[in-house]
Enzyme design. Sequence first.
Site, short mmCIF file in Angstrom:
data_model
loop_
_atom_site.label_atom_id
_atom_site.label_comp_id
_atom_site.label_asym_id
_atom_site.label_seq_id
_atom_site.Cartn_x
_atom_site.Cartn_y
_atom_site.Cartn_z
N LYS A 102 0.86 -1.19 0.00
CA LYS A 102 0.00 0.00 0.00
C LYS A 102 0.90 1.23 0.00
O LYS A 102 1.75 1.39 0.87
CB LYS A 102 -0.89 0.01 1.25
CG LYS A 102 -1.72 1.27 1.42
CD LYS A 102 -2.52 1.17 2.71
CE LYS A 102 -3.27 2.46 3.01
NZ LYS A 102 -3.99 2.38 4.30
N ASP B 84 -12.84 3.82 10.64
CA ASP B 84 -13.14 3.81 9.20
C ASP B 84 -13.52 2.40 8.77
O ASP B 84 -13.07 1.90 7.74
CB ASP B 84 -11.91 4.30 8.41
CG ASP B 84 -12.26 4.67 6.96
OD1 ASP B 84 -13.46 4.80 6.65
OD2 ASP B 84 -11.33 4.80 6.15
#
Length: 326
Positions: free
Chosen positions: A9, A104
């Site tokens: 990522k 989140d």
Amino acid sequence: MLGRTVAIKKLHPHNMQGQSEFQQEVRVLSKLQHPHLVTLLGACPEAWSLVYEYLPNGSLQDRLFRKSNISPLTWKARVRIAAEISSALCFLHSSKPEKIVHGDLKPENILLDSELSCKICDFGICRLVTEETLYSPSFQRGTVPKGAFPYSDPELHRTGVLTPKSDIYSFGLIILQLLTGKPPVGLAGEVRKAVSCGKLTSVLDSSAGDWPTFVARRLLDLGLQCCELYYRDRPDLTPALVRELEQLHVAEERPVPSFFLCPILQEIMHDPQVAADGFTYEGEALRGWLENGRNTSPMTNLEFSHLHLTPNHALRLAIQDWLCRT
């Protein structure tokens, strides 16, 4: 990591948010190990890159909405995924010395391994809180983490305070999506309406197979409780609740004691209430019976001497114990 497939990522370092998310994710995931949290294998600050274990079945979002014509998740897999998410959240929320609030949680941030077991990822905006700082504002009033809508806690919009109950709200919406296979916007309201009209089966995702009624009802009840507008009305994610969810998908394989079933619904009771006739019923079912103008017992057909209900705590504990047993 030679010979190992990994996922990388890469964050954008050109703004402060990207830098802080990188640092927060490394800080948190480097210290945590749990079967249902993604494993951070390494980090490269120079390239603003994080190296994770590779999970081949993509995200829960992809699987629920069946990108690339992949097969649908069975109801058992969905119940197990809900239990796995609850286990991870319980672990985060009971972390010491600071609780960890993900902040989140959404299907895009829940990845599936080769066995369709789930792992939560993306801890860039998570919050570490102590009892003293639990209700301190995390964000400016009226702002929410990027990309979190519509999974973000309504009270977070109003107060800017991110708490464990914020994750519970997101979890509730994910439970409802696992049940229905529908997008999240307006979903809680749609499900509440269907349940109140007695059309529970109309909202269930038929591609998951034949949902056992008591499993679907328990998950619907829990999902709706988690989606309450005010955090004080949402349930705590306790180890007992996690154990119940872990056993929910296998409960239908064991014979159910007859006295665990509501005489009206013929389903396992979650809110057993004793009526004036001495019989125990699912509270919601008997209230519906009475609200339709009936004042007689469903079992004896005799008129009730009074309409008060008394919680059957002993039976409720017995049912919970049975559901939690392996």
